[in-house]
Write a protein that holds these residues in place. Structure first.
Motif, PDB file in Angstrom:
ATOM      1  N   ARG A   1     -14.527  -3.350  10.599  1.00  0.00           N
ATOM      2  CA  ARG A   1     -13.314  -2.554  11.350  1.00  0.00           C
ATOM      3  C   ARG A   1     -12.515  -1.452  11.154  1.00  0.00           C
ATOM      4  NH1 ARG A   1      -9.537  -8.634  11.420  1.00  0.00           N
ATOM      5  NH2 ARG A   1      -9.749  -7.875   8.722  1.00  0.00           N
ATOM      6  N   LEU A   2     -12.031  -0.561  11.927  1.00  0.00           N
ATOM      7  CA  LEU A   2     -11.817   0.606  12.404  1.00  0.00           C
ATOM      8  C   LEU A   2     -10.119   0.604  11.731  1.00  0.00           C
ATOM      9  CD1 LEU A   2     -11.556   3.285  13.733  1.00  0.00           C
ATOM     10  CD2 LEU A   2     -10.718   2.537  15.509  1.00  0.00           C
ATOM     11  N   ARG A   3      -9.396  -0.363  11.892  1.00  0.00           N
ATOM     12  CA  ARG A   3      -8.652  -0.577  11.110  1.00  0.00           C
ATOM     13  C   ARG A   3      -8.001  -0.537   9.736  1.00  0.00           C
ATOM     14  NH1 ARG A   3      -4.760  -5.394  12.560  1.00  0.00           N
ATOM     15  NH2 ARG A   3      -6.106  -6.345  11.097  1.00  0.00           N
ATOM     16  N   ALA A   4      -9.127  -1.291   9.279  1.00  0.00           N
ATOM     17  CA  ALA A   4      -9.232  -1.179   7.707  1.00  0.00           C
ATOM     18  C   ALA A   4     -10.110   0.216   7.376  1.00  0.00           C
ATOM     19  CB  ALA A   4     -10.449  -2.275   7.726  1.00  0.00           C
ATOM     20  N   ARG A   5     -10.452   0.154   8.181  1.00  0.00           N
ATOM     21  CA  ARG A   5     -12.170   1.972   7.468  1.00  0.00           C
ATOM     22  C   ARG A   5     -10.421   2.495   7.998  1.00  0.00           C
ATOM     23  NH1 ARG A   5     -16.150   2.338  11.469  1.00  0.00           N
ATOM     24  NH2 ARG A   5     -16.851   4.227  10.429  1.00  0.00           N
ATOM     25  N   VAL A   6      -9.698   3.076   8.938  1.00  0.00           N
ATOM     26  CA  VAL A   6      -8.521   3.844   8.679  1.00  0.00           C
ATOM     27  C   VAL A   6      -7.545   3.668   6.846  1.00  0.00           C
ATOM     28  CG1 VAL A   6      -6.243   5.211   9.532  1.00  0.00           C
ATOM     29  CG2 VAL A   6      -8.590   4.414  11.193  1.00  0.00           C
ATOM     30  N   PHE A   7      -7.417   2.418   7.100  1.00  0.00           N
ATOM     31  CA  PHE A   7      -6.383   1.485   5.864  1.00  0.00           C
ATOM     32  C   PHE A   7      -7.147   2.546   4.561  1.00  0.00           C
ATOM     33  CE2 PHE A   7      -3.886  -0.863   8.195  1.00  0.00           C
ATOM     34  CZ  PHE A   7      -2.379  -0.928   7.629  1.00  0.00           C
ATOM     35  N   ASP A   8      -8.535   2.116   4.623  1.00  0.00           N
ATOM     36  CA  ASP A   8      -9.381   2.557   3.038  1.00  0.00           C
ATOM     37  C   ASP A   8      -9.468   4.129   2.942  1.00  0.00           C
ATOM     38  OD1 ASP A   8      -9.695   0.202   3.004  1.00  0.00           O
ATOM     39  OD2 ASP A   8     -11.748  -0.126   3.561  1.00  0.00           O
ATOM     40  N   PHE A   9      -9.143   4.785   4.584  1.00  0.00           N
ATOM     41  CA  PHE A   9      -9.795   6.566   4.277  1.00  0.00           C
ATOM     42  C   PHE A   9      -8.370   6.525   3.094  1.00  0.00           C
ATOM     43  CE2 PHE A   9      -9.359  10.720   5.766  1.00  0.00           C
ATOM     44  CZ  PHE A   9     -10.298  11.389   4.852  1.00  0.00           C
ATOM     45  N   LEU A  10      -7.385   6.363   4.063  1.00  0.00           N
ATOM     46  CA  LEU A  10      -5.953   6.793   4.087  1.00  0.00           C
ATOM     47  C   LEU A  10      -5.178   6.902   2.699  1.00  0.00           C
ATOM     48  CD1 LEU A  10      -4.693   6.955   7.740  1.00  0.00           C
ATOM     49  CD2 LEU A  10      -5.698   9.003   6.296  1.00  0.00           C
ATOM     50  N   GLY A  11      -5.247   5.178   2.893  1.00  0.00           N
ATOM     51  CA  GLY A  11      -4.411   4.854   1.320  1.00  0.00           C
ATOM     52  C   GLY A  11      -5.644   4.292   0.013  1.00  0.00           C
ATOM     53  N   VAL A  12      -6.237   3.176   0.553  1.00  0.00           N
ATOM     54  CA  VAL A  12      -6.980   1.913  -0.132  1.00  0.00           C
ATOM     55  C   VAL A  12      -7.536   2.664  -1.608  1.00  0.00           C
ATOM     56  CG1 VAL A  12      -8.554   0.701  -1.094  1.00  0.00           C
ATOM     57  CG2 VAL A  12      -6.537   0.248   0.532  1.00  0.00           C
ATOM     58  N   ARG A  13      -8.453   4.206  -1.228  1.00  0.00           N
ATOM     59  CA  ARG A  13      -9.542   4.341  -2.437  1.00  0.00           C
ATOM     60  C   ARG A  13      -8.689   5.429  -2.640  1.00  0.00           C
ATOM     61  NH1 ARG A  13     -12.822   6.058   1.795  1.00  0.00           N
ATOM     62  NH2 ARG A  13     -14.289   4.147   2.040  1.00  0.00           N
ATOM     63  N   PRO A  14      -7.902   6.613  -2.753  1.00  0.00           N
ATOM     64  CA  PRO A  14      -6.864   6.978  -3.748  1.00  0.00           C
ATOM     65  C   PRO A  14      -6.383   6.426  -4.502  1.00  0.00           C
ATOM     66  CG  PRO A  14      -6.866   7.790  -1.200  1.00  0.00           C
ATOM     67  CD  PRO A  14      -7.178   6.890  -1.306  1.00  0.00           C
TER      68      PRO A  14
ATOM     69  N   LEU B   1       0.324  -1.330   0.388  1.00  0.00           N
ATOM     70  CA  LEU B   1       0.129   0.331  -0.254  1.00  0.00           C
ATOM     71  C   LEU B   1       1.289   1.251  -0.129  1.00  0.00           C
ATOM     72  CD1 LEU B   1      -2.802   0.865   0.151  1.00  0.00           C
ATOM     73  CD2 LEU B   1      -2.881   0.565   2.170  1.00  0.00           C
ATOM     74  N   PRO B   2       2.232   1.295   0.998  1.00  0.00           N
ATOM     75  CA  PRO B   2       2.573   2.149   1.144  1.00  0.00           C
ATOM     76  C   PRO B   2       3.269   3.033  -0.356  1.00  0.00           C
ATOM     77  CG  PRO B   2       3.359   0.967   2.684  1.00  0.00           C
ATOM     78  CD  PRO B   2       2.260   1.022   1.557  1.00  0.00           C
ATOM     79  N   VAL B   3       3.956   2.052  -1.324  1.00  0.00           N
ATOM     80  CA  VAL B   3       4.202   1.988  -2.449  1.00  0.00           C
ATOM     81  C   VAL B   3       3.428   2.330  -3.766  1.00  0.00           C
ATOM     82  CG1 VAL B   3       5.205   0.196  -4.474  1.00  0.00           C
ATOM     83  CG2 VAL B   3       6.150   0.067  -3.230  1.00  0.00           C
ATOM     84  N   ALA B   4       2.541   1.671  -3.443  1.00  0.00           N
ATOM     85  CA  ALA B   4       1.122   2.617  -4.012  1.00  0.00           C
ATOM     86  C   ALA B   4       0.736   3.824  -4.024  1.00  0.00           C
ATOM     87  CB  ALA B   4      -0.198   1.451  -4.118  1.00  0.00           C
ATOM     88  N   LEU B   5       0.688   4.387  -2.649  1.00  0.00           N
ATOM     89  CA  LEU B   5      -0.151   5.704  -2.226  1.00  0.00           C
ATOM     90  C   LEU B   5       1.282   6.819  -2.684  1.00  0.00           C
ATOM     91  CD1 LEU B   5      -2.002   6.612  -0.922  1.00  0.00           C
ATOM     92  CD2 LEU B   5      -1.070   6.828   1.089  1.00  0.00           C
ATOM     93  N   PHE B   6       2.317   6.580  -2.758  1.00  0.00           N
ATOM     94  CA  PHE B   6       3.958   6.767  -3.275  1.00  0.00           C
ATOM     95  C   PHE B   6       3.394   6.989  -4.589  1.00  0.00           C
ATOM     96  CE2 PHE B   6       7.330   7.191  -5.814  1.00  0.00           C
ATOM     97  CZ  PHE B   6       8.515   8.015  -4.692  1.00  0.00           C
ATOM     98  N   LEU B   7       3.650   5.679  -5.454  1.00  0.00           N
ATOM     99  CA  LEU B   7       3.535   5.844  -7.043  1.00  0.00           C
ATOM    100  C   LEU B   7       1.994   7.298  -7.588  1.00  0.00           C
ATOM    101  CD1 LEU B   7       4.139   2.533  -7.777  1.00  0.00           C
ATOM    102  CD2 LEU B   7       5.372   4.553  -8.366  1.00  0.00           C
ATOM    103  N   SER B   8       0.643   6.804  -7.282  1.00  0.00           N
ATOM    104  CA  SER B   8      -0.528   7.246  -7.051  1.00  0.00           C
ATOM    105  C   SER B   8       0.252   9.215  -6.616  1.00  0.00           C
ATOM    106  CB  SER B   8      -1.420   6.858  -6.105  1.00  0.00           C
ATOM    107  OG  SER B   8      -1.385   7.120  -5.087  1.00  0.00           O
TER     108      SER B   8
END
Length: 335
Positions: free
Chosen positions: A92-105, A66-73
């Motif tokens: 789950r809260l952890r997954a929702r945080v991941f999604d908001f900060l990284g997965v969705r973008p 995910l950090p690699v994908a976010l950097f490239l994006s």
């Protein structure tokens, strides 16, 4: 071409013609693989991303991909992501945080988001709020090997998977009990490592006096999968919500007819190509399908021919590569 991966310091990767770069992983959070980091991998991407035409990321909610994908994006680079069914809505809260900060973008900015039709495409669309460029891909296997002269035992019905509750070996065992009660002329073989269900399976075999027709062979290396499948008459995979089982493709490629459940990612293709039998996943439903394959040689032969054609047209390595190259070129054209 380069293959970049996090590395545990033990696994060996042999990819002829490909430059392999492995980066040591470290545990940052007590969250299994999703808590691992590979700082060297991210540093390498930062320093070298400009030299890549495209980066294909096998994405998960983790701290490596995910950090690699976010950097490239953020850099506007050409990249595609392929979550393999690992990124779906999670409350789950952890997954929702991941999604908001990284997965969705990441899903929104990737040139292509590769999905399995009917398995994770709707989930990825929901996570991206409908803004992901979703493309469909299948797994591929080497075609051929159907007519190599090796003997086949047509009455052997095989289960080949981990003995984990998710794979439902006990449903296979119940199917075997039903077929034995119907006096269908077949034997049953289970191949795979024990991951929790072996003791229950052995108890079931004894309780229903199936010892003469039921055998557990244990695990085998992947290099032996085709050879073992080739000596079987029917391959049954009882697991549900199975995204895209390569073992089924291997069986199709060498002429072993397959029985799967309707939640398997291959089910739509089986139905369209008439390349195998799709069941509701109940032991009775699977027993009906297996009995048909054993008692109706014409139906069996037709399915084998259709499966061979399906492998060539849809699931060969060449067919998959052609789709991937098209996706890569689309991203390059849009950068």
């Amino acid at each position: 071409m380069e293959l970049l991966a996090g590395w545990d310091g033990v696994a060996e990767i042999d990819a002829p013609g490909v430059r392999v770069r492995l980066f040591h992983t470290h545990s940052l959070l007590p969250a299994g693989f999703s808590g691992l980091v590979a700082p060297g991998l991210l540093s390498h991407i930062r320093a070298n991303h400009g030299s890549y035409d495209v980066v294909h990321i096998h994405l998960a909610r983790d701290l490596i991909t995910l950090p690699v994908a976010l950097f490239l994006s953020l850099r506007g680079a050409n990249f595609v992501v392929q979550p393999h069914g690992m990124v779906v809505p999670d409350a789950r809260l952890r997954a929702r945080v991941f999604d908001f900060l990284g997965v969705r973008p990441v899903l929104r900015r990737a040139s292509s988001v590769i999905a399995y039709k009917g398995v994770d495409d709707e989930a990825l669309s929901a996570l991206s709020r409908g803004e992901a460029s979703i493309e469909f891909l299948v797994n591929g296997v080497e075609s051929g090997g159907l007519h190599d002269g090796e003997s086949r035992t047509s009455d052997v019905v095989m289960f080949m998977a981990r003995l984990h509750p998710r794979k439902r070996v006990m449903a296979f065992a119940e199917m075997a009990r039903i077929l034995s009660g119907r006096r269908v002329p077949c034997r049953f073989v289970v191949v795979g490592p024990d991951e929790g269900d072996l003791r229950e399976l052995q108890s079931f075999i004894q309780a229903h006096m199936l010892e003469e027709v039921f055998e557990y062979e244990g695990p085998i290396p992947y290099s032996e999968v085709r050879r073992r499948l080739r000596r079987s008459g029917v391959f049954v995979l009882p697991s549900v919500n199975e995204p895209f089982p390569v073992t089924v493709l291997e069986a199709m490629a060498i002429g072993t007819p397959c029985v799967i459940t309707d939640s398997c990612g291959l089910a739509p293709y089986f139905r369209e190509d008439l390349a195998g039998l799709v069941t509701d996943g109940t032991p009775t439903g699977m027993a009906d399908a297996v009995e048909r394959l054993i008692r109706e040689p014409d139906a069996r032969d037709s399915i084998i021919r259709n499966a061979e054609q399906s492998i060539q047209d849809r699931f060969s390595i060449r067919a998959v590569v052609n789709i991937l190259v098209g996706l890569y070129r689309k991203g390059i054209a849009n950068v």
